[in-house]
Design a protein around this motif. Structure first.
Motif, short mmCIF file in Angstrom:
data_model
loop_
_atom_site.label_atom_id
_atom_site.label_comp_id
_atom_site.label_asym_id
_atom_site.label_seq_id
_atom_site.Cartn_x
_atom_site.Cartn_y
_atom_site.Cartn_z
N PRO A 98 0.85 -1.21 0.00
CA PRO A 98 0.00 0.00 0.00
C PRO A 98 0.88 1.25 0.00
CG PRO A 98 -0.07 -1.11 2.14
CD PRO A 98 0.96 -1.82 1.31
N ASP A 99 0.27 2.42 0.24
CA ASP A 99 1.09 3.65 0.31
C ASP A 99 2.04 3.59 1.50
OD1 ASP A 99 -1.08 3.77 2.05
OD2 ASP A 99 -1.28 5.95 1.92
N ARG A 100 1.57 3.00 2.58
CA ARG A 100 2.46 2.74 3.73
C ARG A 100 1.89 1.59 4.56
NH1 ARG A 100 0.11 4.28 8.31
NH2 ARG A 100 -1.14 6.20 8.31
N VAL A 101 2.66 1.14 5.49
CA VAL A 101 2.25 0.02 6.35
C VAL A 101 1.05 0.45 7.20
CG1 VAL A 101 2.97 -1.41 8.31
CG2 VAL A 101 4.59 -0.92 6.47
N PRO A 102 -0.04 -0.32 7.17
CA PRO A 102 -1.16 0.03 8.05
C PRO A 102 -0.81 -0.19 9.52
CG PRO A 102 -1.70 -1.86 6.60
CD PRO A 102 -0.26 -1.51 6.37
N ILE A 103 -1.45 0.59 10.37
CA ILE A 103 -1.20 0.47 11.81
C ILE A 103 -2.50 0.03 12.47
CG2 ILE A 103 -0.42 1.64 13.90
CD1 ILE A 103 0.90 3.74 11.98
N ARG A 104 -2.46 -1.17 13.00
CA ARG A 104 -3.65 -1.71 13.67
C ARG A 104 -3.24 -2.02 15.11
NH1 ARG A 104 -4.11 -7.41 12.15
NH2 ARG A 104 -2.76 -7.59 13.96
N LEU A 105 -3.87 -1.38 16.07
CA LEU A 105 -3.50 -1.62 17.47
C LEU A 105 -4.68 -2.22 18.20
CD1 LEU A 105 -1.51 1.70 17.94
CD2 LEU A 105 -0.57 -0.61 17.78
N ASN A 106 -4.40 -3.36 18.81
CA ASN A 106 -5.48 -4.11 19.46
C ASN A 106 -5.50 -3.75 20.95
OD1 ASN A 106 -7.52 -5.92 19.74
ND2 ASN A 106 -6.35 -7.72 19.15
N PHE A 107 -6.22 -2.68 21.27
CA PHE A 107 -6.24 -2.19 22.66
C PHE A 107 -7.23 -2.98 23.50
CE2 PHE A 107 -5.12 1.74 20.27
CZ PHE A 107 -3.88 1.96 20.83
N SER A 108 -6.85 -3.20 24.73
CA SER A 108 -7.82 -3.76 25.69
C SER A 108 -8.77 -2.66 26.12
CB SER A 108 -7.08 -4.29 26.93
OG SER A 108 -6.49 -3.21 27.62
N GLY A 109 -9.91 -3.07 26.63
CA GLY A 109 -10.84 -2.09 27.20
C GLY A 109 -10.20 -1.32 28.33
N GLU A 110 -9.29 -1.96 29.03
CA GLU A 110 -8.67 -1.32 30.19
C GLU A 110 -7.72 -0.20 29.76
OE1 GLU A 110 -8.95 -4.60 29.73
OE2 GLU A 110 -10.50 -4.96 31.24
N PHE A 111 -6.98 -0.42 28.66
CA PHE A 111 -6.12 0.66 28.16
C PHE A 111 -6.98 1.85 27.71
CE2 PHE A 111 -4.10 3.14 24.87
CZ PHE A 111 -2.87 3.43 25.44
N ILE A 112 -8.03 1.53 26.96
CA ILE A 112 -8.90 2.59 26.45
C ILE A 112 -9.53 3.35 27.62
CG2 ILE A 112 -10.98 3.08 25.08
CD1 ILE A 112 -10.30 0.52 23.44
N THR A 113 -9.93 2.60 28.62
CA THR A 113 -10.55 3.23 29.80
C THR A 113 -9.57 4.16 30.49
OG1 THR A 113 -12.01 1.33 30.08
CG2 THR A 113 -11.69 2.75 31.99
N LYS A 114 -8.33 3.69 30.63
CA LYS A 114 -7.32 4.52 31.30
C LYS A 114 -7.12 5.84 30.54
CE LYS A 114 -2.83 3.85 30.81
NZ LYS A 114 -1.46 3.35 30.87
N VAL A 115 -7.00 5.73 29.22
CA VAL A 115 -6.77 6.93 28.41
C VAL A 115 -7.99 7.88 28.47
CG1 VAL A 115 -6.48 7.73 26.01
CG2 VAL A 115 -5.14 5.81 26.86
N SER A 116 -9.18 7.27 28.58
CA SER A 116 -10.41 8.08 28.56
C SER A 116 -10.64 8.86 29.84
CB SER A 116 -11.62 7.17 28.33
OG SER A 116 -11.94 6.46 29.51
N GLY A 117 -10.05 8.40 30.93
CA GLY A 117 -10.27 9.06 32.21
C GLY A 117 -11.40 8.45 33.02
N TYR A 118 -12.14 7.53 32.45
CA TYR A 118 -13.18 6.83 33.23
C TYR A 118 -12.53 5.80 34.14
CZ TYR A 118 -16.81 8.64 30.04
OH TYR A 118 -17.65 9.44 29.33
#
Lengths: 391, 56
Positions: free
Chosen positions: A24-44
């Motif tokens: 492709p134009d560049r390597v795709p970036i797919r990150l498989n986040f846990s709900g816990e990582f997302i929650t931490k980043v979100s502030g909840y």
């Protein structure tokens, strides 16, 4: 809106090209986040996103406000705690209920399927799940026909329908508002994992391999069409995006090679080939180490999987599977948790220079990204992917 | 076998096969195809609900 649609199209084109072994134009970036990582980043708090589905959906939005992502799995957590409370799930412990508000959920593994259940399971697994398994693993369903059990069945089914609908709406809204595409559509498992994860458990299945190997094989064969069907049904017919197949008990060294060849591999291969016959590609999410099995995995139809590298020998995976299947992963989760941003960038550069040069590569962490990962390191991974992943 | 099963040799995607329900309904006065199609759609959700507790 139109810009987001265009962005999503570009990202999809990039992702599909890599999966089809193209550049492709560049390597795709797919990150498989846990709900816990997302929650931490979100502030909840963990309790908030486990229990409040709206906050669970919003947590991913908050993450998308902070990180420049191309794709997401969906709402933060896979599991809604309230749905599990409604049926009285014995096997999950949640933050804010039996764990403190910021502790990741825990799965309480037991051999919930007993050795004497094999015959009924083999004869009709769907009926066995309804009449034996669900009452056994859920306190509210323990007395079928009772008021509590009837109410729990209704609430459980209604809750799941609500969750499915809300999950679909969330994914559509992320695409509409951020131009992010789904990294996976649909889920299924290796038949051995279906049997060994939630039914017999690790201790049960390991005894079964010696005490009742023929029953295990019969049960695995019974599971093959169900696992193909479940994958296509949860994908709702989609064949663009890969199906998520987290692979658990097949990692080395849970089993000897001869056991893996007899018990794990034949039915997993059938499921992947069955999905591929519908045009559905499998994300072969090879958690932990799979190096001894690479030659067998190479027998799968070309492009039918994305082979995801966690701690499998990357050189060997590239040598045996490269050019046949798209490869992904390999950025160590330990580096994301304990390394510096500079170390992450260096690792990504080396990884892309060595293994992504001919296309057919997706940048990702080795395993699901837990809440111990540093946000600055995730940014570094993304920046390095954009900088060094251009073809 | 520890107990009598209601159904045997059930394909994936089915909780209660249409054929069994059709017998119980007796004569269908209108569009049987429509009734069957909708029965099977909802039956599929029941199947996914049951297997959801296992495929995790």
């Amino acid at each position: 809106m139109a810009d987001m649609e265009k962005l999503a199209e570009e990202r999809k084109k990039r992702y599909l090209a890599a999966m089809n072994l193209e550049k492709p134009d560049r390597v795709p970036i797919r990150l498989n986040f846990s709900g816990e990582f997302i929650t931490k980043v979100s502030g909840y708090s963990f309790q908030e996103t486990y229990y409040d589905w709206e906050k669970n959906v919003d947590a991913t939005r908050k993450m998308l406000d902070r990180l420049d992502l191309e794709m997401v799995v969906g709402a933060a957590n896979l599991w809604w705690a309230t749905l599990h409370d409604a049926v009285g799930a014995k096997y999950l412990r949640f933050a804010g209920r039996d764990l403190d508000e910021e502790t990741m959920f825990q799965y309480v593994e037991e051999p919930y399927m007993l050795p004497e259940d094999y015959d009924d399971f083999i004869a009709n697994p769907t009926e066995w799940i309804a009449t034996t398994y669900l009452p056994r693993i859920h306190t509210d369903l323990a007395e079928p026909g009772s008021y509590r059990a009837s109410a729990a069945l209704i609430k459980g089914a209604f809750g799941l329908a609500q969750q499915f609908a809300a999950g679909g709406e969330a994914t559509a809204s992320y695409l509409r508002d951020y131009g992010v595409i789904p990294s996976i559509v649909g889920i299924s498992k290796a038949p051995f994992d279906t049997l060994a994860d939630t039914l017999r458990g690790l201790s049960g299945i390991m005894l079964d391999l010696y005490q009742r190997p023929e029953k295990v094989k019969e049960a695995l064969e019974v599971l093959v069409p169900h696992n193909i069907f479940y994958g296509m049904a949860t994908a709702q017919g989609d064949t663009d995006f890969p199906l998520f197949m987290p692979l658990h008990r097949g990692a080395y060294p849970f089993m000897k090679m001869e056991q893996w060849e007899q018990f794990y591999w034949p039915t997993l291969k059938q499921v992947i080939e069955g999905l591929w016959s519908y045009g559905k590609r499998t994300m072969f999410y090879a958690e932990n180490i799979w190096t001894p099995y690479l030659e067998k995995i190479a027998e799968l139809p070309e492009k039918s999987i994305i082979f995801h590298v966690d701690q499998t020998d990357m050189d060997k995976a590239f040598e045996v599977l490269g050019g046949r299947f798209c490869l992904s992963g390999n950025v160590p989760n330990s580096l994301l948790a304990f390394g510096t941003a500079e170390e992450v960038k260096d690792y990504v550069k080396r990884l892309l220079d060595k293994y992504a040069r001919d296309g057919g590569f997706i940048l990702d962490a080795g395993a699901v990204i837990l809440d111990d990962a540093k946000e600055e390191n995730i940014r570094a991974l993304i920046e390095a992917g954009i900088e060094y992943g251009v073809y | 076998m520890s107990r009598e099963l209601t159904f045997k040799n059930m394909p994936p995607g089915v909780c209660v096969p249409w054929e069994a329900k059709e017998k119980e309904l007796g004569e269908i006065k209108g569009d049987a195809g429509l009734i069957r199609e909708q029965w099977e759609k909802l039956d599929l959700f029941g199947y996914l609900y049951l297997w959801n507790w296992v495929q995790r």
